[in-house]
Scaffold this motif. Structure first.
Motif, PDB file in Angstrom:
ATOM      1  N   LEU A  54      27.640  27.913  24.299  1.00 53.96           N
ATOM      2  CA  LEU A  54      28.815  28.740  24.016  1.00 53.96           C
ATOM      3  C   LEU A  54      28.748  30.102  24.685  1.00 53.96           C
ATOM      4  O   LEU A  54      29.759  30.631  25.136  1.00 53.96           O
ATOM      5  N   PHE A  55      27.568  30.689  24.783  1.00 53.40           N
ATOM      6  CA  PHE A  55      27.432  32.015  25.379  1.00 53.40           C
ATOM      7  C   PHE A  55      27.687  31.986  26.882  1.00 53.40           C
ATOM      8  O   PHE A  55      28.028  33.004  27.475  1.00 53.40           O
ATOM      9  N   SER A  56      27.548  30.820  27.496  1.00 57.33           N
ATOM     10  CA  SER A  56      27.804  30.742  28.934  1.00 57.33           C
ATOM     11  C   SER A  56      29.270  31.015  29.251  1.00 57.33           C
ATOM     12  O   SER A  56      29.577  31.562  30.312  1.00 57.33           O
ATOM     13  N   PHE A  57      30.186  30.694  28.348  1.00 56.41           N
ATOM     14  CA  PHE A  57      31.606  30.898  28.619  1.00 56.41           C
ATOM     15  C   PHE A  57      31.991  32.378  28.717  1.00 56.41           C
ATOM     16  O   PHE A  57      32.700  32.754  29.654  1.00 56.41           O
ATOM     17  N   PRO A  58      31.545  33.255  27.806  1.00 56.34           N
ATOM     18  CA  PRO A  58      31.837  34.676  28.012  1.00 56.34           C
ATOM     19  C   PRO A  58      31.185  35.235  29.276  1.00 56.34           C
ATOM     20  O   PRO A  58      31.764  36.091  29.949  1.00 56.34           O
ATOM     21  N   LEU A  59      29.998  34.760  29.617  1.00 54.86           N
ATOM     22  CA  LEU A  59      29.354  35.205  30.855  1.00 54.86           C
ATOM     23  C   LEU A  59      30.172  34.785  32.068  1.00 54.86           C
ATOM     24  O   LEU A  59      30.394  35.577  32.992  1.00 54.86           O
ATOM     25  N   LEU A  60      30.630  33.535  32.075  1.00 55.04           N
ATOM     26  CA  LEU A  60      31.465  33.054  33.168  1.00 55.04           C
ATOM     27  C   LEU A  60      32.780  33.829  33.244  1.00 55.04           C
ATOM     28  O   LEU A  60      33.214  34.224  34.331  1.00 55.04           O
ATOM     29  N   THR A  61      33.402  34.044  32.105  1.00 55.97           N
ATOM     30  CA  THR A  61      34.667  34.776  32.066  1.00 55.97           C
ATOM     31  C   THR A  61      34.494  36.187  32.594  1.00 55.97           C
ATOM     32  O   THR A  61      35.285  36.656  33.428  1.00 55.97           O
ATOM     33  N   THR A  62      33.460  36.872  32.131  1.00 50.34           N
ATOM     34  CA  THR A  62      33.190  38.237  32.591  1.00 50.34           C
ATOM     35  C   THR A  62      32.880  38.247  34.083  1.00 50.34           C
ATOM     36  O   THR A  62      33.389  39.095  34.828  1.00 50.34           O
ATOM     37  N   GLY A  63      32.062  37.308  34.527  1.00 52.23           N
ATOM     38  CA  GLY A  63      31.712  37.231  35.942  1.00 52.23           C
ATOM     39  C   GLY A  63      32.922  36.996  36.823  1.00 52.23           C
ATOM     40  O   GLY A  63      33.095  37.651  37.859  1.00 52.23           O
ATOM     41  N   LEU A  64      33.798  36.079  36.421  1.00 55.29           N
ATOM     42  CA  LEU A  64      34.995  35.796  37.208  1.00 55.29           C
ATOM     43  C   LEU A  64      35.951  36.989  37.225  1.00 55.29           C
ATOM     44  O   LEU A  64      36.551  37.303  38.263  1.00 55.29           O
ATOM     45  N   ALA A  65      36.085  37.663  36.081  1.00 55.49           N
ATOM     46  CA  ALA A  65      36.966  38.839  36.020  1.00 55.49           C
ATOM     47  C   ALA A  65      36.430  39.965  36.907  1.00 55.49           C
ATOM     48  O   ALA A  65      37.189  40.610  37.647  1.00 55.49           O
ATOM     49  N   ILE A  66      35.132  40.195  36.853  1.00 55.98           N
ATOM     50  CA  ILE A  66      34.538  41.246  37.683  1.00 55.98           C
ATOM     51  C   ILE A  66      34.628  40.869  39.161  1.00 55.98           C
ATOM     52  O   ILE A  66      34.902  41.727  40.010  1.00 55.98           O
ATOM     53  N   SER A  67      34.467  39.599  39.483  1.00 57.44           N
ATOM     54  CA  SER A  67      34.628  39.156  40.877  1.00 57.44           C
ATOM     55  C   SER A  67      36.031  39.465  41.387  1.00 57.44           C
ATOM     56  O   SER A  67      36.195  39.911  42.526  1.00 57.44           O
ATOM     57  N   ALA A  68      37.037  39.223  40.541  1.00 53.64           N
ATOM     58  CA  ALA A  68      38.410  39.523  40.942  1.00 53.64           C
ATOM     59  C   ALA A  68      38.594  41.024  41.166  1.00 53.64           C
ATOM     60  O   ALA A  68      39.252  41.438  42.128  1.00 53.64           O
ATOM     61  N   LEU A  69      38.007  41.845  40.300  1.00 53.10           N
ATOM     62  CA  LEU A  69      38.090  43.303  40.484  1.00 53.10           C
ATOM     63  C   LEU A  69      37.383  43.725  41.766  1.00 53.10           C
ATOM     64  O   LEU A  69      37.894  44.560  42.518  1.00 53.10           O
ATOM     65  N   GLU A  70      36.218  43.154  41.999  1.00 49.90           N
ATOM     66  CA  GLU A  70      35.475  43.490  43.220  1.00 49.90           C
ATOM     67  C   GLU A  70      36.249  43.072  44.469  1.00 49.90           C
ATOM     68  O   GLU A  70      36.304  43.810  45.451  1.00 49.90           O
ATOM     69  N   LYS A  71      36.859  41.902  44.418  1.00 52.74           N
ATOM     70  CA  LYS A  71      37.612  41.401  45.570  1.00 52.74           C
ATOM     71  C   LYS A  71      38.808  42.296  45.878  1.00 52.74           C
ATOM     72  O   LYS A  71      39.126  42.536  47.035  1.00 52.74           O
ATOM     73  N   SER A  72      39.449  42.798  44.828  1.00 53.81           N
ATOM     74  CA  SER A  72      40.611  43.670  45.021  1.00 53.81           C
ATOM     75  C   SER A  72      40.212  45.128  45.241  1.00 53.81           C
ATOM     76  O   SER A  72      41.063  45.980  45.385  1.00 53.81           O
ATOM     77  N   ARG A  73      38.900  45.365  45.235  1.00 55.06           N
ATOM     78  CA  ARG A  73      38.345  46.706  45.415  1.00 55.06           C
ATOM     79  C   ARG A  73      38.796  47.673  44.309  1.00 55.06           C
ATOM     80  O   ARG A  73      38.889  48.879  44.519  1.00 55.06           O
ATOM     81  N   ALA A  74      39.062  47.112  43.133  1.00 53.29           N
ATOM     82  CA  ALA A  74      39.442  47.926  41.973  1.00 53.29           C
ATOM     83  C   ALA A  74      38.186  48.406  41.254  1.00 53.29           C
ATOM     84  O   ALA A  74      37.099  47.860  41.440  1.00 53.29           O
TER      85      ALA A  74
END
Length: 125
Positions: A54-74
């Motif tokens: 279950l803890f892997s899902f928040p890690l994945l969600t956070t990782g994907l969200a941060i990746s999107a921010l990094e990609k957009s240079r936000a």
């Protein structure tokens, strides 16, 4: 600056799931045999693999969200870095032999990361 924080947390999330499935796999048939609902009870040996999964899902969600921010240079909110470090500190204190240590580099990187340049400052005067 290289975008790695989100990917790092995503990999940690994937490893978390893989560890639960590969290393703790004998527990999951027991959960199914018990009918899933209320199958963990207060048994730590059953709860640990469930927690890992279950803890892997928040890690994945956070990782994907941060990746999107990094990609957009936000900017990544500093609160995200502080919360990652708080989670790691509490988790590592309660369970030093755990993988909580793996999120510390991401938390620190978020806190020391320079803010993104404002688009307004990039326009010629």
């Amino acid at each position: 600056m290289k975008a790695w924080i989100g990917r790092w947390l995503t990999v940690v999330g994937v490893l978390h799931s893989a560890f639960a499935v590969l290393i703790m796999k004998p527990v999951f048939p027991t959960i199914l045999e018990r009918g899933v609902i209320d199958s963990v009870g207060n048994e730590a040996l059953i709860g640990a693999p469930v927690w890992f999964m279950l803890f892997s899902f928040p890690l994945l969600t956070t990782g994907l969200a941060i990746s999107a921010l990094e990609k957009s240079r936000a900017d990544i909110p500093k609160s995200t870095g502080w919360l990652l470090l708080l989670m790691c500190a509490v988790g590592a204190a309660l369970f030093p032999a755990s993988g909580f240590w793996l999120a510390i580099p991401a938390g620190i990187a978020i806190l020391v990361r320079k803010p993104a340049r404002s688009k307004l400052s990039m326009t010629p005067a």
